[in-house]
Scaffold this motif. Structure first.
Motif, PDB file in Angstrom:
ATOM      1  N   UNK A  84      29.616  -6.684  89.913  1.00  0.00           N
ATOM      2  CA  UNK A  84      29.903  -8.072  89.502  1.00  0.00           C
ATOM      3  C   UNK A  84      28.867  -8.603  88.509  1.00  0.00           C
ATOM      4  N   UNK A  85      27.736  -7.910  88.385  1.00  0.00           N
ATOM      5  CA  UNK A  85      26.805  -8.260  87.292  1.00  0.00           C
ATOM      6  C   UNK A  85      27.310  -7.514  86.058  1.00  0.00           C
ATOM      7  N   UNK A 252      19.309  -4.433  92.836  1.00  0.00           N
ATOM      8  CA  UNK A 252      18.546  -5.521  93.478  1.00  0.00           C
ATOM      9  C   UNK A 252      17.954  -6.378  92.350  1.00  0.00           C
ATOM     10  N   UNK A 253      18.430  -7.602  92.207  1.00  0.00           N
ATOM     11  CA  UNK A 253      17.870  -8.478  91.162  1.00  0.00           C
ATOM     12  C   UNK A 253      16.458  -8.898  91.544  1.00  0.00           C
ATOM     13  N   UNK A 341      19.349 -17.920  88.049  1.00  0.00           N
ATOM     14  CA  UNK A 341      20.686 -17.393  88.343  1.00  0.00           C
ATOM     15  C   UNK A 341      21.774 -18.193  87.639  1.00  0.00           C
ATOM     16  N   UNK A 342      21.678 -19.511  87.719  1.00  0.00           N
ATOM     17  CA  UNK A 342      22.805 -20.343  87.276  1.00  0.00           C
ATOM     18  C   UNK A 342      22.520 -21.192  86.043  1.00  0.00           C
ATOM     19  N   UNK A 470      25.741 -14.879  87.763  1.00  0.00           N
ATOM     20  CA  UNK A 470      24.490 -15.417  88.331  1.00  0.00           C
ATOM     21  C   UNK A 470      23.401 -14.350  88.407  1.00  0.00           C
ATOM     22  N   UNK A 471      23.673 -13.153  87.910  1.00  0.00           N
ATOM     23  CA  UNK A 471      22.749 -12.053  88.199  1.00  0.00           C
ATOM     24  C   UNK A 471      22.093 -11.433  86.967  1.00  0.00           C
ATOM     25  N   UNK A 472      22.282 -12.064  85.806  1.00  0.00           N
ATOM     26  CA  UNK A 472      21.509 -11.602  84.648  1.00  0.00           C
ATOM     27  C   UNK A 472      20.563 -12.722  84.232  1.00  0.00           C
ATOM     28  N   UNK A 473      19.739 -12.501  83.225  1.00  0.00           N
ATOM     29  CA  UNK A 473      18.780 -13.523  82.785  1.00  0.00           C
ATOM     30  C   UNK A 473      18.390 -13.269  81.337  1.00  0.00           C
ATOM     31  N   UNK A 474      19.413 -13.220  80.468  1.00  0.00           N
ATOM     32  CA  UNK A 474      19.135 -12.912  79.062  1.00  0.00           C
ATOM     33  C   UNK A 474      18.271 -13.982  78.418  1.00  0.00           C
TER      34      UNK A 474
END
Ligand code: F6P
Length: 511
Positions: A84-85, A252-253, A341-342, A470-474
């Motif tokens: 889902x990521x 694992x984020x 996340x958001x 909610x699981x990336x952080x570009x």
């Protein structure tokens, strides 16, 4: 379906317009069972949601929104291990780290076996460090999720920390932090834990290199005994010269990683059993999130309230008030968890959003906040929902203090709601200001585990409604790249090709 295209979103917009006159005081007067209806029991956590600006009709519409945006399906996809990521093509399985051994079949049986095959030696290592009286100081070097989780948990569980061991957390690339931590230490009594999922984060690598140089300069001989790495990039740790490594997986984020090898400082602090209790508390919350109907599902109810405030009542922030001084890093931990996340501007398909996402989270332990910024919560022009965390049983014997602490927590929620109308002008409190009250019986490994997992899942829920990843952080990447460019120009002050503002700032350094 995109949340803003759903019938429920439309209905909520109309409902919010009608509900502008909603008043908590009237709502309680009209519905004596409100406190009960708007409360929720979950593992280790009791939540009183009744002082929120909602009624049962609002909650029903929010649940429709969850259904129409496929929150439960998305949750189930996460728990099936689907990727889902999507922007990183990764599964999201921090929950697997707290799943009991052998409890899953099918495709997840293998990863779960690996989780336990990794957990056991990590916990055994933690026990050997606990038994090693020569090691008195543990220095965790890591940043973001490789710092905030373990730091927050070690502080929160200070009553469970083994006597004779001290824990230090160095995260900032600012050398003031590392030099202050190192100053009183001796190499032969110190264990350095280099925690970095990627093992490339500049801040951490620079701190780790300086710690290693300090260790050698102070006559430290056994790097293998005094440095341990926690990473999913085991090869990079080996290149760095660290031979003792505990690994974890790309699913694992970072901000969800305290349950993995990143939790080693926690395991050293509270022992293997304590760490297992932390995992068990979180697992109990996972089960609640998976099994409870949406209407009685605490992470779902909290996540939907977050959407209500953000998108329908236009609240841009949430204040966090842990009424327990050991939870003093809780707001900082939540900031990363929710805002990294958001804090997104496009949906899962990369399409721009036309509605707000992550609120700003901020806060301090009560009662400190009361004497600092609560003024703004009571009489400011913005409505800021407050989230109070209170612990029934203290771990000290200062009964008067604890009574006063809890009296303050309850009174703040009461004052925010009731206000005070008998005097005008400066002394007038409008009231009708929302708060959520989360109760724990005690602050212990299992209850803390459940509380953290609750927050993880509530962030999942609002992110799922908003249709974001909610699981990336570009968003953190650009600053990292630009910092390298700026650094290369610093000694000469070379501003060629830079924007005028940045060039001017750089020039200050060479004046
Ligand atoms: O830059 C942000 C970030 O990637 C966070 O998501 C992460 O928790 C932190 O940096 C540290 O990353 P790492 O554990 O790979 O050093």
């Amino acid at each position: 379906m995109r949340c803003d295209q759903t019938p429920a979103w439309k209905a909520l917009t109309a409902h919010a317009a009608q509900a502008t006159g909603f008043d908590l005081r009237t709502a309680f007067a009209q519905d004596p069972s409100r406190a009960e209806t708007l409360s929720q029991n979950a593992p280790h956590v009791f939540a009183d949601l009744s002082k929120n600006l909602v009624d049962t009709a609002t909650e029903a519409l929010l649940q429709d929104l969850a259904e129409q945006t496929g929150v439960a399906a998305h949750r189930d996809a996460m728990f099936r291990g689907e990727p889902i990521n999507t922007t990183e093509d990764r599964a999201v399985m921090h929950w697997l780290l707290r799943q009991p051994e052998g409890s899953l079949g099918g495709d997840l049986a293998g990863p779960l076996a690996q989780v336990h095959a990794t957990l056991q030696p990590m916990l055994a290592y933690a026990e050997t460090i606990r038994a090693d009286a020569q090691i008195t100081d543990v220095v965790n070097i890591g940043i973001g999720g490789s710092d905030l989780g373990p730091q927050m948990v070690v502080l929160a569980l200070q009553d469970f920390v083994m006597p004779g061991k001290r824990f230090h957390f160095v995260s900032n690339v600012d050398g003031h932090e590392l030099s202050a931590v190192l100053a009183p230490l001796k190499p032969e009594t110190t264990l350095f834990v280099v925690a970095s999922k990627s093992f490339t984060t500049l801040d951490t690598m620079v701190n780790a290199r300086s710690a290693l140089a300090w260790f050698r300069a102070q006559g430290g001989a056994h790097v293998a005994r005094h440095f341990v790495a926690l990473t999913s990039n085991v090869a990079a740790a080996a290149d760095f010269g660290i031979t003792t490594t505990f690994g974890f997986w790309d699913w694992v984020g970072g901000r969800y990683s305290v349950w993995s090898a990143i939790g080693l400082p926690v395991a050293i602090a509270i022992g293997a059993q304590g760490f297992r209790d932390l995992l068990a508390g979180a697992h109990a919350m996972d089960q609640h999130f998976l099994a409870a109907p949406l209407a009685q599902n605490l992470p779902v109810r909290l996540g939907l309230l977050d959407v209500w405030y953000r998108n329908f009542l236009n609240c841009t922030s949430r204040s966090i008030a842990p009424y327990h001084s050991a939870l003093r890093r809780w707001p900082a931990f939540l900031q990363q968890l929710e805002m990294e996340s958001n804090g997104k501007q496009v949906d899962r398909h990369g399409q721009p959003l036309t509605y707000g996402t992550s609120p700003v989270l901020w806060g301090e332990p009560g009662t400190n906040g009361q004497h600092a910024y609560f003024q703004m919560l009571h009489q400011g022009t913005d409505v800021v929902p407050l989230e109070i965390i209170a612990v029934k049983k203290p771990s000290h014997h200062l009964a008067e203090h604890h009574e006063l602490l809890l009296a303050n927590a309850i009174a703040q929620a009461q004052a925010l709601m009731l206000g005070k109308a008998d005097e005008g002008g400066h002394k007038h409190f409008k009231g009708n200001r929302p708060s959520t009250f989360l109760w724990l019986d005690e602050l212990a490994p299992a209850s803390l585990g459940a509380l953290i997992a609750l927050q993880e899942h509530r962030v999942f829920v609002s992110g799922a409604v908003w249709g974001i990843n909610s699981f990336d952080q570009w968003g953190v990447e650009l600053g990292k790249v630009l910092a390298q460019d700026i650094r290369s120009r610093m000694r000469t002050g070379d501003g060629v090709g830079l924007d005028a503002s940045t060039a001017a700032l750089l020039k200050v350094l060479t004046l």
